[in-house]
Enzyme design. Sequence first.
Site, PDB file in Angstrom:
ATOM      1  N   GLY A  86       3.841  34.331   9.022  1.00 31.44           N
ATOM      2  CA  GLY A  86       5.042  34.502   8.205  1.00 31.44           C
ATOM      3  C   GLY A  86       5.602  33.208   7.632  1.00 31.44           C
ATOM      4  N   CYS A  96      -6.625  59.271  -4.009  1.00 34.08           N
ATOM      5  CA  CYS A  96      -6.399  60.542  -4.692  1.00 34.08           C
ATOM      6  C   CYS A  96      -7.740  61.167  -5.120  1.00 34.08           C
ATOM      7  CB  CYS A  96      -5.499  60.308  -5.905  1.00 34.08           C
ATOM      8  SG  CYS A  96      -4.841  61.816  -6.626  1.00 34.08           S
ATOM      9  N   CYS A 115       1.636  65.158  -4.644  1.00 33.61           N
ATOM     10  CA  CYS A 115       0.812  64.684  -5.754  1.00 33.61           C
ATOM     11  C   CYS A 115       0.338  65.879  -6.585  1.00 33.61           C
ATOM     12  CB  CYS A 115      -0.379  63.912  -5.210  1.00 33.61           C
ATOM     13  SG  CYS A 115      -1.587  63.477  -6.476  1.00 33.61           S
ATOM     14  N   CYS A 163      -0.472  60.336  -6.911  1.00 34.75           N
ATOM     15  CA  CYS A 163      -0.715  59.230  -5.985  1.00 34.75           C
ATOM     16  C   CYS A 163      -0.823  57.921  -6.753  1.00 34.75           C
ATOM     17  CB  CYS A 163      -2.030  59.424  -5.230  1.00 34.75           C
ATOM     18  SG  CYS A 163      -2.029  60.759  -4.050  1.00 34.75           S
ATOM     19  N   CYS A 189      -3.784  65.887  -6.126  1.00 32.00           N
ATOM     20  CA  CYS A 189      -4.481  66.164  -4.870  1.00 32.00           C
ATOM     21  C   CYS A 189      -3.605  66.865  -3.844  1.00 32.00           C
ATOM     22  CB  CYS A 189      -5.039  64.878  -4.266  1.00 32.00           C
ATOM     23  SG  CYS A 189      -3.800  63.828  -3.481  1.00 32.00           S
TER      24      CYS A 189
HETATM   25 ZN    ZN Z   1      -3.095  62.396  -5.185  1.00 32.70          ZN
END
Ligand code: ZN
Lengths: 281, 258
Positions: free
Chosen positions: A31, A271, A240, A265, A243
């Site tokens: 970090g 997807c 989505c 997506c 999908c």
């Molecule tokens: Zn999708």
Amino acid sequence: MNAISYNFAYLDEQTKREIRRALLKALAIPGHQVPFASREMPLARGWGTGGMQVTAAVIGRDDVLKVIDQGADDTTNAVSIRQFFGRVAGVRTTTRTEEATLIQTRHRIPETPLRPGQIMVYQVPQPEPLWRLEPSRAETRRLHALAEYGIMHVKLYEDIARHGRITLAYDYPVLVHGRYVMSPSPIPAFDNPKLHRSPAIHLFGAGREKRIYAVPPYTDVVSLAFEDHPFRPWKAEAACALCGSTDTYLDEIVIDDRGTRRYVCSDTDWCERRRAQGRPV
Amino acid sequence: MTETPLLRVRNLSVRFGALAAVDGVSFDLWSGEVVALVGESGSGKTTLLRSIHGFIPPTAGSILYRSDRFGEVELTHLDEPRRRLLARTEWGFVHQNPRDGLRLSHSAGANVGERLMGAGARHWGTIRAQALAWLDRVEIDPGRIDDLPRTFSGGMQQRLQIARVLVTKPRLVLMDEPTGGLDVSVQARLLDLLRRLVAELGLSVILVTHDLGVARLLAQRILVMQRGRVVEAGLTDQVLDDPQHPYSQLLVSSVLVA
Ligand SMILES: [Zn+2]
Ligand SMILES: Nc1ncnc2c1ncn2[C@@H]1O[C@H](COP(=O)(O)OP(=O)(O)OP(=O)(O)O)[C@@H](O)[C@H]1O
Ligand SMILES: [Mg+2]
């Protein structure tokens, strides 16, 4: 191949060694932002020269490279970076997350869970999480050195005061390994939990700001929040349209000239694979 | 009863090149006491205050502070992490210009809450409640909690700065002309408020002012500074009613004339 010959992966060996040294230091201090001598890359600045330098420094002949931009493998930026490394390093490229050993990204972490041995490389425009709150570079360095992070919460406090909840949706600050506050590049807050104890290596390169930072495997990465307003990443309440996924990060797109909107997506590889498995809506 | 002072300043000097802005100053501050630093413009009051707080490193001398956390510490040798921790918990600094002590692009509530968050507070509702209570305490309408300080009057900004400093209940508060830039009527209200808060919280205060009226109202003791040196020190009434040093006499008489 054209007549000009480059060193493997474009940068000369000395430069790559310098970047690798910065990366090792960054991995040793999770970090923490490590300065490095950022080089010019054959791409306009703002298009991920930091990420490209990191990729060039760590890529090997056996690597399989995936490049995503906003989750997609087929944007101009993603395609040109992929082609570039195909040309200067001769490596195999892929769009499939699980096939890739090295994934350079802007804005997203793939939906497919990462596995040990994979390396994520992030293109970072602004590495300093304190930059809007503290304009002085010397002072931000001091705040990091002393872990004085009270002002990070000022921003979140005001967000809750104004909206009743934390609305910050991108570039949501995280505390790494209980020590350094880090900007997880402009990924959506939705992706932050994927960094927490991830088995992969995460390398962040900011070209313009000349900073490198990293999250080694299995490191605690905790999104900042309040006890009574815990971190809750925002996601569109939708599935989505292609999908049917309900647990992925969705982009809102306009599909016709009457402004009809649909959610799909953002991770195009995920997807497509889901649809190929025969699970369309 | 505590037997040692909260703060012991010894032979403190601050030089800017050839100029001795603070020149061998020594004094004690006892717990719960308000000491006023008075003197003409350029006499070194602000420099002395800022070097005690650690904004300016002293050139010579020592500052012993009795900390809740760390016991007795020598501030001129204290490492930066601990000094900054003290600065945001046990101490407070009130700037003459509230703009130097506030975050102008953040709300009043965020300004008050910042010190709490800096000290580790992570419960939003508690931070909010404390900010509301402190706005009320410094006579700012709590309904203004989400407004930016730049929409506040000068007097309100100064009261906001005071709330921001006092919210973590510091023991030692350093104030540089807190009423300096304000109208007379606004000054009077702020002085009343300060007097009340100092008593309620039992604060120890070093107060820089060149208004002897302010010193008389708030301070038990006075240090008179001239060209970087303390030329007279004593109880407020003594120094103001019967000044011994010619410069103090001049200072007191010029107020009577004015
Ligand atoms: Zn999708
Ligand atoms: N950063 C600096 N660099 C050089 N000289 C300085 C600096 N700060 C203050 N001085 C000088 O030190 C002397 C003391 O200044 P200081 O601000 O402490 O006076 P003061 O008593 O607070 O005056 P005033 O009542 O006008 O606020 C002045 O001669 C001033 O010009
Ligand atoms: Mg001054």
